[in-house]
Design a protein around this motif. Structure first.
Motif, PDB file in Angstrom:
ATOM      1  N   VAL A  71       2.019  -6.858  -3.768  1.00  0.00           N
ATOM      2  CA  VAL A  71       1.007  -7.263  -2.798  1.00  0.00           C
ATOM      3  C   VAL A  71       1.644  -8.143  -1.730  1.00  0.00           C
ATOM      4  O   VAL A  71       1.368  -8.026  -0.553  1.00  0.00           O
ATOM      5  CB  VAL A  71      -0.132  -8.034  -3.502  1.00  0.00           C
ATOM      6  N   LYS A 112       0.943  -7.286 -14.726  1.00  0.00           N
ATOM      7  CA  LYS A 112       0.948  -6.636 -13.420  1.00  0.00           C
ATOM      8  C   LYS A 112       1.697  -7.473 -12.390  1.00  0.00           C
ATOM      9  O   LYS A 112       1.431  -7.393 -11.200  1.00  0.00           O
ATOM     10  CB  LYS A 112      -0.483  -6.393 -12.946  1.00  0.00           C
ATOM     11  N   ASP A 124       0.820  -1.205   0.000  1.00  0.00           N
ATOM     12  CA  ASP A 124       0.000   0.000   0.000  1.00  0.00           C
ATOM     13  C   ASP A 124       0.857   1.260   0.000  1.00  0.00           C
ATOM     14  O   ASP A 124       0.566   2.234  -0.697  1.00  0.00           O
ATOM     15  CB  ASP A 124      -0.921   0.007   1.223  1.00  0.00           C
ATOM     16  N   TYR A 174       1.606  -7.707  -8.197  1.00  0.00           N
ATOM     17  CA  TYR A 174       1.347  -8.902  -7.386  1.00  0.00           C
ATOM     18  C   TYR A 174       2.543  -9.181  -6.485  1.00  0.00           C
ATOM     19  O   TYR A 174       2.390  -9.574  -5.338  1.00  0.00           O
ATOM     20  CB  TYR A 174       1.065 -10.109  -8.282  1.00  0.00           C
ATOM     21  N   ASP A 206      -6.727   0.087  -1.956  1.00  0.00           N
ATOM     22  CA  ASP A 206      -8.023  -0.408  -2.419  1.00  0.00           C
ATOM     23  C   ASP A 206      -8.243  -1.785  -1.793  1.00  0.00           C
ATOM     24  O   ASP A 206      -7.691  -2.784  -2.261  1.00  0.00           O
ATOM     25  CB  ASP A 206      -8.032  -0.494  -3.939  1.00  0.00           C
ATOM     26  N   HIS A 264       0.254   2.913  -3.560  1.00  0.00           N
ATOM     27  CA  HIS A 264      -0.949   3.721  -3.393  1.00  0.00           C
ATOM     28  C   HIS A 264      -0.674   4.929  -2.487  1.00  0.00           C
ATOM     29  O   HIS A 264      -1.502   5.278  -1.651  1.00  0.00           O
ATOM     30  CB  HIS A 264      -2.078   2.885  -2.801  1.00  0.00           C
ATOM     31  N   GLN A 273     -10.670  -3.883  -1.884  1.00  0.00           N
ATOM     32  CA  GLN A 273     -11.234  -4.872  -2.792  1.00  0.00           C
ATOM     33  C   GLN A 273     -10.151  -5.474  -3.676  1.00  0.00           C
ATOM     34  O   GLN A 273     -10.102  -6.689  -3.886  1.00  0.00           O
ATOM     35  CB  GLN A 273     -12.330  -4.237  -3.653  1.00  0.00           C
ATOM     36  N   GLN A 274      -9.287  -4.614  -4.206  1.00  0.00           N
ATOM     37  CA  GLN A 274      -8.199  -5.097  -5.068  1.00  0.00           C
ATOM     38  C   GLN A 274      -7.228  -5.970  -4.278  1.00  0.00           C
ATOM     39  O   GLN A 274      -6.769  -7.011  -4.765  1.00  0.00           O
ATOM     40  CB  GLN A 274      -7.446  -3.910  -5.684  1.00  0.00           C
ATOM     41  N   THR A 275      -6.948  -5.561  -3.047  1.00  0.00           N
ATOM     42  CA  THR A 275      -6.061  -6.362  -2.200  1.00  0.00           C
ATOM     43  C   THR A 275      -6.658  -7.737  -1.939  1.00  0.00           C
ATOM     44  O   THR A 275      -5.981  -8.760  -2.043  1.00  0.00           O
ATOM     45  CB  THR A 275      -5.811  -5.645  -0.859  1.00  0.00           C
ATOM     46  N   ARG A 276      -7.971  -7.771  -1.624  1.00  0.00           N
ATOM     47  CA  ARG A 276      -8.646  -9.040  -1.353  1.00  0.00           C
ATOM     48  C   ARG A 276      -8.591  -9.952  -2.574  1.00  0.00           C
ATOM     49  O   ARG A 276      -8.298 -11.143  -2.479  1.00  0.00           O
ATOM     50  CB  ARG A 276     -10.091  -8.781  -0.937  1.00  0.00           C
ATOM     51  N   GLU A 277      -8.878  -9.380  -3.746  1.00  0.00           N
ATOM     52  CA  GLU A 277      -8.863 -10.173  -4.981  1.00  0.00           C
ATOM     53  C   GLU A 277      -7.461 -10.707  -5.279  1.00  0.00           C
ATOM     54  O   GLU A 277      -7.305 -11.847  -5.738  1.00  0.00           O
ATOM     55  CB  GLU A 277      -9.372  -9.319  -6.146  1.00  0.00           C
ATOM     56  N   SER A 278      -6.466  -9.872  -5.018  1.00  0.00           N
ATOM     57  CA  SER A 278      -5.084 -10.303  -5.271  1.00  0.00           C
ATOM     58  C   SER A 278      -4.690 -11.457  -4.361  1.00  0.00           C
ATOM     59  O   SER A 278      -4.103 -12.443  -4.805  1.00  0.00           O
ATOM     60  CB  SER A 278      -4.123  -9.124  -5.068  1.00  0.00           C
TER      61      SER A 278
END
Length: 754
Positions: free
Chosen positions: A409, A402, A352, A406, A362, A356, A364-369
């Motif tokens: 992340v 990307k 982050d 990742y 974000d 960011h 949501q993006q973190t969760r999806e990753s």
């Protein structure tokens, strides 16, 4: 570099003159030898730059440290067994961590090829134990002129980079030119004139078939073939038969290399306790903080045992340096799940801050990753894959473009590496990190979708819960873990249990569904685990079940046994009757205590066959076992024979005196002494009612085992006839037998006389 340029210029002029004088042969000889002197410095220079820094899970340049500044010597020994150990690596770690470091003579990597008959070395070790770092230090020491200066060329060829060339067809020389363009003018590698070392790191990451039986034979280094064919011919000695080879591998993959192709097998056993402390002191500059970290790790024995793995030392240092320092606050991790959860949170925060800074993170993006990485971790764990390529990432919906994000992340969890002009290679920095993310994915899948992906994986169908219930979910996961003979889901299930606690869900609140956390009571799960312990599974499974209770912060069974031990004083548990569950708890307590298990004395517990069977895992890790006057029968000899035959046992001295073992017991024990894995040095069996028949079985076993280590044998007080005495005393005259001292019929016989 200027000197190299001058040499190249002089060489070109000299070769031109010789060829004009029609001295072509002389020119070719000079060219080959001179190129060696010209291009060796170039190769050393490039390898020095490549290997001088170490990235402990960090893929970004600039975040690395100099290897020479933080390198901690690893404990490496000769490997005793040719058997494949298929146990989960965390079982091997826990077993190895109890071995006294004085039992074997350590091997320095720089001395691997000191003995001339040794052409090929295979080094085994669990994931993250330090094999690659050992290879890196070996190469760096050569490149810096510190060791192995009789070696002319050293060529590291990691399997993960060779994988990217599996479709290529080329000659061995072209393969070397591709990886090492600085030697491209060398048309032939003359291993008879100078010493060459080829290093193949990470056999467990190999995706080539390595078909030693069917691959065609190749002897010409200029003849083209597939990379697979080139490798099998190199290892078999058809190509460059005088070259030296070093191959590293996780234990489960090492059997891909035929035994006849390996001259020496070594094992990286990781950090001893003093080396763990040394690592922390080198890695953290604040020594007051370092002392706090070391004290905390020693207090939490399960964490300290895992520090046997260098990568786990790094993970612990990353977390505890911040939590015990001023930067972080909160409960200090005491379990594996807590440690890995804090590690993941730190990496997410790191991402982050890096990506960011302006617009904010974000969630949501973190969760999806995390879910994408977790799914990759889970499904590839089932396949046994530790490394991934671009096509693997695409399969799991991870955008390769990307990849750096990742990697951000999980900056130090998901590692991105670049092969030499070949493409990208991805991996989690350690198997345990992959298992943690796999468990997190499994847990979040239940929380979000009420599905059991473990059932889906085995049946190919989604398994939906009609009435979502966390205890039912965890019970089904435990049942599946217990079905595995080698324990490959042991650590995964520990993480799953730890994640089920409300404290873990609080830490991971940004990843949890908005509907809230699960508030289930852990007591149902604790009760089910205790039931499984009472069913008396194998010692290894039982030990893992106690680790599971530890993840749930339940120590009731262990505290019961600890109370008995404290009450018993010097006699410990003698005369106290324990339930099967309490016996298992006792094994767990002993193996996870910081007390020295060098000597195990059964008389301190319960002198019986049953007690010996219960405490067999403790016998395996002891150096000296005292079983005299313990009312033992031939049944004890049967289980002890299995210990002597085990490649994980380091038992050196055994005293079985004053037990009525008779000839039947001696025969059973002889089967273990006959095994080439047996490391027994001293055996005492006085007054055991053994006659000629038992003596004959013992003599036969020692004669047939040319690698026997037995040097002292005490058999006073038995009933042999002349034939039995002669059979054993003749062993002292046998030059192939290591026996030095034999006590029999109140006489002490040695190789030099009575």
């Amino acid at each position: 570099m200027r000197q190299i340029c001058v040499r190249e210029g002089v060489l070109k002029i000299t070769l031109h003159v010789l060829k004009n004088m029609n001295h072509t042969d002389l020119a070719n000889t000079l060219q080959n030898k001179s190129l060696m002197s010209v291009y060796q410095p170039k190769l050393k220079c490039n390898l020095r730059e490549k290997f001088k820094s170490i990235n402990e899970g960090i893929s970004q340049h600039g975040s690395s440290a100099l290897l020479n500044e933080i390198y901690t010597e690893l404990y490496i020994t000769e490997y005793w067994s040719g058997d494949v150990n298929n146990e989960h690596e965390v079982r091997q770690i826990e077993s190895a961590s109890r071995r006294p470091a004085t039992q074997e003579t350590p091997i320095n990597c720089n001395d691997l090829f000191k003995d001339k008959p040794i052409r090929s070395v295979l080094t085994k070790g669990v994931a993250g134990i330090g094999k690659t770092v050992s290879v890196q230090k070996f190469i760096l020491d050569w490149a810096e002129g510190k060791a192995n200066q009789d070696v002319t060329f050293m060529f590291p060829l990691p399997f993960q980079e060779l994988n990217l060339m599996k479709q290529k067809n080329l000659s061995l020389m072209n393969l070397l030119h591709h990886f090492f363009p600085e030697i491209r003018k060398l048309q032939v590698i003359d291993c008879d004139s100078y010493k060459v070392v080829l290093i193949f790191d990470g056999l467990d990451e190999c995706r080539l078939p390595l078909n030693f039986q069917k691959n065609e034979r190749r002897c010409d280094v200029t003849e083209s073939a597939s990379v697979d064919v080139l490798l099998t011919n190199l290892i078999k000695g058809n190509l460059l038969p005088s070259a030296l080879l070093w191959i590293t591998s996780r234990p489960g993959a090492a059997n891909q290399i035929p035994p006849e192709c390996v001259d020496l097998v070594t094992e990286v056993q990781g950090f001893s306790d003093p080396q763990k402390d040394e690592y922390f002191r080198k890695s953290i500059s604040d020594q007051i903080l370092t002392n706090k970290i070391i004290s905390h790790m020693k207090f939490s024995r399960s964490l300290y045992i895992m520090c046997h793995i260098p990568v786990f030392c790094w993970i612990s240092a990353t977390v505890l340096e911040r939590m015990l320092g001023e930067a972080e606050c909160g409960a200090i991790p005491r379990t594996l799940t807590q440690m890995f959860t804090h590690f993941l949170i730190f990496q997410i925060k790191h991402k982050d801050q890096k990506y960011h800074q302006k617009c904010g993170p974000d969630p949501q993006q973190t969760r999806e990753s995390i879910l994408a990485l977790g799914k990759l971790a889970f499904q590839q764990l089932e396949k046994g894959n530790l490394i991934f390529y671009e096509e693997d990432l695409r399969e799991y919906g991870i955008d390769v473009r990307k990849a750096s994000v990742y990697s951000g992340v999980c900056t130090q969890i998901f590692r991105e590496e670049f092969g030499l002009h070949l493409g990208k290679v991805f991996s989690f920095v350690h198997l345990s990190v992959q298992e943690f993310l796999a468990a997190l994915y499994t847990f979040l899948s239940f929380m979000f979708r009420k599905t059991n992906v473990l059932m889906e994986q085995s049946t190919g169908l989604f398994h939906f819960f009609r009435n979502p219930n966390m205890p039912d979910f965890l019970r089904s996961a435990l049942d599946k873990a217990l079905q595995s003979e080698n324990g490959h889901l042991d650590l995964f299930f520990r993480f799953l249990l730890g994640l089920s606690l409300e404290s873990s869900q609080t830490l991971l609140r940004d990843l949890m569904p908005q509907t809230g956390r699960s508030s289930h009571s852990k007591q149902e799960t604790v009760k089910y685990i205790k039931e499984k312990i009472r069913e008396n599974p194998s010692p290894e499974k039982s030990i893992n079940l106690f680790h599971c209770l530890n993840e749930l912060n339940d120590h009731s069974l262990v505290q019961e046994v600890q109370t008995y031990l404290n009450r018993g004083g010097n006699n410990h548990l003698r005369g106290i009757r324990l339930s099967p569950a309490q016996w298992s708890a006792l094994v767990f307590v002993l193996l996870n205590s910081d007390q020295d298990l060098d000597v195990f004395d059964l008389n301190k517990y319960d002198p019986s066959d049953e007690c010996l069977l219960r405490l067999l895992p403790v016998v395996k890790v002891s150096r000296k076992t005292l079983l005299y006057e313990c009312n033992l029968t031939e049944e004890s000899c049967r289980v002890l024979s299995s210990v002597l035959s085990s490649n994980s046992s380091r038992l050196r001295e055994l005293n079985l005196s004053n037990n009525k073992l008779q000839d039947s017991g001696m025969k059973l024990l002889s089967a273990g002494l006959q095994n080439p894995h047996c490391t027994m040095e001293i055996l005492r069996m006085c007054n055991c009612s053994i006659t000629d028949e038992g003596f004959a079985a013992l003599a036969s076993a020692l004669r047939s085992n040319s690698s026997s280590h037995l040097r002292e044998l005490d058999l006073n007080g038995n009933n042999p006839g002349e034939s039995g005495v002669k059979l054993l005393s003749d062993l002292l005259k046998d030059p192939h037998c290591k026996l030095e001292t034999l006590q029999i019929k109140n006489y002490k016989l040695t190789r030099t006389g009575v």
